[in-house]
Design an enzyme around this catalytic site. Structure first.
Site, PDB file in Angstrom:
ATOM      1  N   HIS A  31      -5.249  -1.954   9.018  1.00  0.00           N
ATOM      2  CA  HIS A  31      -3.332  -1.781   8.415  1.00  0.00           C
ATOM      3  C   HIS A  31      -3.483   0.258   8.687  1.00  0.00           C
ATOM      4  O   HIS A  31      -3.628   0.946   8.126  1.00  0.00           O
ATOM      5  CB  HIS A  31      -3.746  -1.619   6.519  1.00  0.00           C
ATOM      6  CG  HIS A  31      -2.295  -0.960   6.100  1.00  0.00           C
ATOM      7  ND1 HIS A  31      -2.236  -0.267   6.165  1.00  0.00           N
ATOM      8  CD2 HIS A  31      -1.600  -1.706   4.934  1.00  0.00           C
ATOM      9  CE1 HIS A  31      -0.583  -0.002   5.287  1.00  0.00           C
ATOM     10  NE2 HIS A  31      -0.951  -1.486   4.548  1.00  0.00           N
TER      11      HIS A  31
ATOM     12  N   GLU B  80       0.840  -2.005  12.008  1.00  0.00           N
ATOM     13  CA  GLU B  80      -0.655  -2.884  11.440  1.00  0.00           C
ATOM     14  C   GLU B  80      -1.034  -4.235  11.817  1.00  0.00           C
ATOM     15  O   GLU B  80       0.190  -5.035  12.187  1.00  0.00           O
ATOM     16  CB  GLU B  80      -0.300  -3.063  10.021  1.00  0.00           C
ATOM     17  CG  GLU B  80       0.278  -1.883   9.008  1.00  0.00           C
ATOM     18  CD  GLU B  80       0.188  -2.513   7.407  1.00  0.00           C
ATOM     19  OE1 GLU B  80       0.254  -3.186   7.375  1.00  0.00           O
ATOM     20  OE2 GLU B  80       2.115  -1.745   7.077  1.00  0.00           O
TER      21      GLU B  80
END
Ligand code: TA6
Length: 297
Positions: A167, A268
């Site tokens: 992320h 991400e």
């Protein structure tokens, strides 16, 4: 410094330290770049090529405490992405980013890059939330390119479905002038419009809260931020998520400054929703991301 972490010290390349919140971390240096990774969440909080600005963004309001996620850098989301599908009491984005990981190996490659491996195996109550037999290994390699590889290993005796995400928070001069290239014509789920399926028309710009799950198996994207270009490659990820919280969501997050949305975006590498992964017993799946500064100020 505790002896166990000192064992991974390599002069000039790996320096154990006690970082923010009293959490143990390793300062890494390899082939013209440096990085820092915390054992907490195996969380990379910085990556900076020599002579350039930091590539990763960190909130000035991040918390550094057991059981809480660090805000910025590269959080690891596992074994679910977003809210838990069944139990709202469980933490968003899973447990891997909330726990201390175990350092496994530190080395310097022949080309001067520095490599660290860490492991995580759920214990205690976490075993109720994680399918039996699943564990993680994480390999990060620091050079002009930062490469991270998240291996989910199924030591159990049954097939297991899981989600994962690297992320990554990227530092920007100004999100309002930045663009993400490489997802043109890709379909995506718009999380801000009831998961409506849409098609990306041209480069991605930020003019409001943006939260999209692109169907984008493996491939490259680029962030253009003024005259700074960041190259991102992913493998083993069926999705790319692009996020900027903008004003209202930034204000709603205690570990995110009200104006910090202007200085970041997330791109991400993800396996989530219908593109989650199914892992047979004895197998492992690798989700990888590499990032490189293509043009500096
Ligand atoms: O990847 C985007 C996202 O799923 C957003 O919906 C937002 O929740 C973000 O992750 C941050 O989540 P966190 O739990 O770290 O605040």
């Amino acid at each position: 410094m505790n002896d166990s972490l000192d064992a991974f010290s390599i002069p000039g390349h790996v320096q154990p330290d006690i970082g923010a919140g009293g959490l143990a971390c390793l300062h890494l240096r390899g082939q013209g770049a440096k990085a820092t990774v915390y054992l907490h969440g195996a969380h990379i909080t910085s990556f900076q090529p020599e002579g350039a600005e930091p590539v990763l963004w960190m909130s000035e309001h991040s918390q550094f405490a057991d059981g809480l996620p660090i805000r910025g850098g590269i959080p690891i989301c596992w074994p679910w992405f977003g809210p838990h599908p069944c139990d709202p009491a469980l933490p968003a984005h899973g447990i891997a980013r909330l726990r201390a990981w175990t350092p496994l190996e530190a080395s310097v490659l022949q080309d001067g890059r520095c490599r660290i491996r860490l492991g995580f195996k759920p214990e205690g109550d976490d075993c109720k939330a994680v399918p039996h037999g699943l564990r993680l290994e994480y390999t990060l390699t620091v050079g002009q390119t930062l490469s991270v590889a998240l291996d989910t290993v199924n030591d159990g005796n049954a097939p297991v479905a899981f989600e994962d995400a690297l992320h990554t928070y990227f530092a920007l001069d100004d999100a309002r002038g930045a663009q993400v290239l490489g997802l043109e014509n890709a379909s995506y789920l718009d999380k801000l419009d009831g998961m409506a399926v849409k098609v990306q028309d041209g480069p991605i710009g930020f003019a409001g809260e943006t939260d999209r799950v692109y169907l984008h198996p493996d491939g490259e994207t680029r962030i253009l931020d003024g005259d700074r270009h960041i190259g991102i490659a992913q493998r083993g990820a069926n999705n790319t998520v692009v996020w900027n919280p903008w004003t209202a969501k930034s204000k709603a997050m205690p570990d995110f400054g009200d104006q910090e949305w202007q200085r970041m975006c997330c791109v991400e590498a993800v396996n989530c929703l219908r593109e989650r992964r199914l892992l047979l017993p004895g197998n492992r799946h690798r989700t990888e991301m590499s990032l490189r500064l293509l043009a500096a100020k």
